[in-house]
Design an enzyme around this catalytic site. Structure first.
Site, PDB file in Angstrom:
ATOM      1  CG  ASP A  93       9.769   1.926  -5.955  1.00  0.00           C
ATOM      2  OD1 ASP A  93       9.049   1.303  -5.164  1.00  0.00           O
ATOM      3  OD2 ASP A  93       9.933   3.161  -5.906  1.00  0.00           O
ATOM      4  CB  THR A  94       5.263  -1.357  -8.334  1.00  0.00           C
ATOM      5  OG1 THR A  94       4.949  -2.003  -7.097  1.00  0.00           O
ATOM      6  CG2 THR A  94       6.143  -2.264  -9.169  1.00  0.00           C
ATOM      7  CG  ASP A 132      11.338   2.489  12.889  1.00  0.00           C
ATOM      8  OD1 ASP A 132      10.977   1.763  11.934  1.00  0.00           O
ATOM      9  OD2 ASP A 132      11.233   3.731  12.890  1.00  0.00           O
ATOM     10  CB  SER A 138     -25.197   3.065 -32.653  1.00  0.00           C
ATOM     11  OG  SER A 138     -25.518   3.849 -33.780  1.00  0.00           O
ATOM     12  CB  SER A 189      -0.917  -0.012   1.215  1.00  0.00           C
ATOM     13  OG  SER A 189      -1.931   0.948   1.028  1.00  0.00           O
ATOM     14  CG  ASN A 223       9.239  -0.598   6.378  1.00  0.00           C
ATOM     15  OD1 ASN A 223      10.260  -0.664   7.068  1.00  0.00           O
ATOM     16  ND2 ASN A 223       8.985   0.414   5.557  1.00  0.00           N
ATOM     17  CE  LYS A 224       6.364   3.579   6.867  1.00  0.00           C
ATOM     18  NZ  LYS A 224       5.439   4.649   6.546  1.00  0.00           N
TER      19      LYS A 224
END
Lengths: 301, 621
Positions: free
Chosen positions: B99-100, B157, B530, B21, B154-155
């Site tokens: 890296d996405t 810490d 149409s 995310s 992650n994070k």
């Protein structure tokens, strides 16, 4: 054949697939030839891709008239040795206006003599696909670019709206007037280029190898005076130093690095211990962080 | 790091992506990897320090994310928009990392990264746990054939490296991912910002005994088993330098091949043996998956770009209908029946989704009913292509089982699909050869058959003009039939509403009916709003050159609103009708109509006369 590492063999095969795809799908492709080390590898790959046929497209060199003399000699020799059709284009309006890197400044010179000149040449011959030797490891905005990079009718790159590029299913469809820039070396690094050049014995411009050369120290860069169009400024002295170039362009805009690496093996060893990037010596990049993206959007390669 | 670098060097390149995310720290992690791998040069570090002060989100510290967010807009907004590719090496392996972006609106760029990766690092913010994007990206990784996943929590810490936080997130993730079929899932607690468990084992997670991120990346086995699959090669380019040589250039997609092997052209079934495997560096004794070669065969058989050379004993299925999972990436939704262009292998061909079986809710993996696929939605579909193609299920061979869908007007890449399995239906229904054909019926009628397709806004005058034209045709003894939008909707298309999906289906059915009537020798007048170019193009392609005349009944919207013969505009303006063309649903005017009638200037009779004149000019009557 076995002289290439598995890693280089993969990169080679991938690039060949890209080059073949362009030849098969586009009506009028062209290969941009900048005479540098990346162009040398790209040219070599093109010869491999179509063997025993000859590559079914010409080479195009956009000549700013300020390239090192050794580059021009190398260009003509390679085109003749390999039997490529070589097209050379210079922006005639730029010549008329007297644009040059010293008096006009690097950014105007690049805009007129490279970017505008390239667009003129592509339009003049009606090329619908152009190969370039750019690599993603060179610079941040290059890292974001697709292998097949779509350009609108005015050669404009829209980085926020790139076509998704899935697997190796490259979307080559364009409408009239639009074009594609293709980067077969996208996934190569500077080190890959040198290791491949050494393994395949690809000819290079001698300026890449260290030799005693006359240079001046200007704006923190070592500049080689390739001819007397570049006057010495007050207080400048020309001195002979052992230097080589990591990247070649217009000589007043390409800085040399001090080095003793006079063979490919030594270059590779030097590179593995290097602490600066190859574009550090390119004066045109240092204007601002996003300068490459800006130039690319305007049509620079 | 000292242990056996020679052995690990043979592992070769690993391509992986970071996903998850937004704000989970993907770019920061890559910056950290590059930094630790000494891949950041002094001049780049100087630029980074300068940029960190200007755009950074980390105060006085270096913002590693700025290393990878290379586009101006990205740095200004502090987000990742497009996939970036970065290169680094550890002591034992070289890596390309994609890296996405984390935002849902840029899912297509994440998919681009996933399609070219062997492994995936899925980041989870320890403070937030498993989020919808975590699940979406995991699903796409699985769909696109990624086998190895590292879950980087992650994070840590910011959560005091608390083991319970980690364990709970991991348990939740594993419960979700159980159905996704990954070969390995490796959870790692880390802090990208401070480097814990990235390159260096952290002293702050003594409870964690698994590998660091770099150790795990170094140990993943990237070599898919493609070499063990049957031989396949997409012919990219027919290599003919002169009369003496004819070879087929392409990259070996799977398996191995050597001179003497018997190969078959998948589509035609024609066979020949390999004579030589030609390369610039000399002939090869054997070529295997990933090698770019030129194959010369013993016999001259008909082979074109796009054909697949395959092992004669293990050929791919050749089929014109198959089931697939599709990720939609177009701004305009996917509708069943709408024509697209498919690229599969080295071939482009017209294709359409014949049935959207269900959509997939990426959060719950539940199947949902739906009539269209919007941007970033995933669905299971049946597709039909204009000619038989050679396919393998994607799980067996990604090179012969993946395709993209291209918009036929913008040429944009709007869909990505993976083949599930072939559908045998079409092969069992052979067309009946009929002895009385259209030409015979046209001779009996004394005029040619065809379609006059009247398109335009409601109130433009389509039906009025068509009626006058038909009266005139009838008087001249022409067999005609008028298909009118309103009438068809009372019968054949009674089940359809006015959503975009239903409008597409409405036109598809009318097109097919008109086709049967043209075959019966009738001159058909079709009067339909149409509104979409794509459907008119779809109908056009049902007919031969010259059989389909698009007549644009052109009127300014204001005039149509003023006329409002059925009071519909008024109703729509009061909100009683939704999706009304011209108001809250678009009308795409024709670009190359055979005839344009400006009914602002022409009376209905004048307009009808120019239609008749056009029919005479074209020799239809």
């Amino acid at each position: 054949m076995s002289r290439l590492s598995e890693h280089l063999k993969r990169l080679e095969a991938e690039s060949i697939e890209i080059i073949r795809e362009v030849a098969a799908e586009f009506e009028k492709p062209v290969m941009l030839y900048s005479i540098g080390k990346d162009s040398g590898v790209m040219l070599h790959l093109a010869r491999k891709a179509f063997y025993p046929s000859r590559p079914p497209f010409p080479l195009l060199h956009v000549d700013t008239l300020w390239k090192f003399r050794a580059m021009i000699e190398h260009r003509d020799r390679i085109a003749a040795d390999y039997g490529f059709d070589l097209l050379v284009h210079t922006n005639p309006e730029g010549v008329e206006r007297g644009i040059n890197p010293i008096a006009s400044g690097s950014s105007l010179h690049t805009q007129v003599m490279k970017t505008e000149a390239l667009k003129q040449a592509l339009d003049k011959y009606g090329f619908d696909a152009a190969f370039g030797g750019a690599r993603r490891d060179e610079e941040k905005s290059r890292a974001k670019e697709r292998v097949f990079s779509f350009r609108s009718a005015g050669h404009v790159w829209d980085p926020r709206n790139q076509r998704p590029e899935l697997w190796r299913l490259y979307n080559t469809r364009i409408s009239k007037g639009e074009s594609i820039r293709v980067f077969p070396l996208s996934n190569w690094t500077e080190l890959d280029i040198w290791e491949y050049t050494a393994a395949e014995e690809i000819p290079i411009v001698p300026l890449y190898l260290a030799a005693p050369r006359p240079v001046v120290f200007r704006d923190g860069m070592l500049i080689m005076r390739d001819d007397d169009r570049m006057p010495l400024l007050e207080g400048e002295v020309e001195e002979v130093r052992m230097v080589r170039f990591r990247s070649l362009g217009c000589y007043p805009l390409s800085a040399a690095v001090e080095s003793d690496a006079s063979s490919l093996e030594q270059i590779i060893a030097e590179l593995k211990g290097s602490t600066t990037s190859e574009r550090q010596g390119r004066l045109i990049d240092s204007d601002e962080a996003a300068s490459m993206e800006k130039k690319k959007r305007e049509g620079y390669f | 790091m000292a242990d056996g670098s020679a052995a690990s060097a043979s592992k070769g390149l690993l391509r992986f992506l970071t996903c998850g995310s937004v704000d989970d720290g993907k770019s920061t992690l890559i910056g950290r990897l590059l930094y630790e791998a000494k891949q950041i040069y002094e001049d780049q570090l100087a630029t980074l320090e300068r940029d960190s002060k200007k755009h950074g989100t980390t105060g006085e510290e270096i913002d590693f994310a700025l290393l990878v967010d290379g586009l101006e807009a990205e740095r200004q907004q502090g987000i990742t928009i497009d996939v970036a590719y970065r290169f680094f090496s550890s002591a034992n392996r070289s890596f390309i990392v994609a890296d996405t972006p984390g935002h849902e609106q840029y899912t297509r760029n994440m998919a681009t990264g996933a399609s070219n990766s062997d492994a995936s690092v899925i980041l989870i913010d320890a403070r937030k746990g498993v989020l919808p994007q975590t699940k979406r990206h995991s699903f796409i990784c699985s769909m696109f054939g990624i086998r190895h996943v590292i879950v980087a929590v992650n994070k840590m810490d910011m959560m005091n490296f608390n083991q319970r936080v980690f364990d709970e997130i991991v348990a939740e993730y594993l419960a979700f991912a159980a159905e996704l079929g990954f070969e390995s899932i490796t959870p790692i607690p880390l802090s990208a910002r401070y480097g814990d468990n990235v390159f260096e084992r952290s002293a702050r997670t003594t409870w964690y005994t698994g590998p660091t991120l770099i150790e795990q990346l170094e140990s993943i086995d990237a070599e898919a088993s493609l070499e063990e699959q049957p031989f396949r090669l997409h012919v990219q380019w027919v290599n003919r330098p002169d009369q003496s040589f004819r070879g087929y250039s392409g990259t070996v997609a799977s398996g191995r091949v050597k001179p003497g092997d018997l190969l078959a052209v998948a589509a035609s079934g024609k066979k020949s043996k390999v004579k030589r495997l030609v390369t610039f560096d000399g002939d090869l004794a054997v070529a295997s998956a990933g090698d770019a070669v030129t194959v010369e065969l013993e016999d001259e058989i008909d082979i074109m770009r796009g054909d697949i050379l395959a092992e004669a004993q293990a050929r791919p299925e050749v089929i014109d209908q198959f089931a697939a999972q599709v990720l939609w990436m177009g701004e305009q939704a996917l509708f069943p029946g709408r024509p697209y262009l498919m690229k599969i292998g080295a071939r482009y061909l017209p294709a359409q989704v014949t049935e959207l079986k269900h959509k997939i809710d990426v959060n719950t993996l539940e199947h949902l009913a739906g009539k269209s696929l919007s941007l970033n939605e995933i669905g299971e579909c049946n597709l039909s292509v204009a000619a038989p193609v050679a396919i393998d299920p994607f799980v067996e061979n990604p090179h012969t089982g993946a395709f993209i869908l291209i918009d036929r007007f913008t040429n944009g890449t709007v869909g990505a699909g993976v083949v599930l399995h072939g559908l045998r239906r079409a092969t069992n229904i052979h067309f009946q050869e009929l002895s009385v054909d259209r030409a015979a019926r046209e001779r009996l009628s004394g005029h040619r058959a065809g379609v006059l397709w009247f398109t335009g806004l409601s109130g433009a005058g389509k039906s009025t003009i068509a009626n006058i034209v038909e009266r005139e045709l009838h008087q001249r003894g022409v067999r005609s039939y008028l298909l009118d939008g309103d009438n068809v909707r009372h019968g054949l298309n009674r089940d359809l509403g006015f959503t975009d999906a239903d409008r597409v289906e409405n036109i598809r059915r009318v097109g097919e009916v008109a086709k049967l009537m043209v075959d019966s020798g009738t001159l058909v007048l079709a009067s339909f709003i149409s509104p979409f170019r794509a459907e008119r193009q779809m109908v056009r392609e049902l007919f031969g050159e010259g059989d389909f005349l698009e007549i644009f009944v052109d009127v300014p919207l204001d005039t149509a609103i003023e006329r409002d013969p059925k009071g519909l505009y008024a109703k729509a303006k009061r909100g009683e009708i939704k999706n009304f063309t011209g108001l809250d649903s678009p009308y795409e005017p024709p670009q190359k109509a055979e005839l344009r009638l400006d009914t602002g200037a022409l009376s209905p009779e004048e307009a009808a006369r120019s239609v008749i004149a056009e029919l005479e000019r074209r020799g239809l009557i």
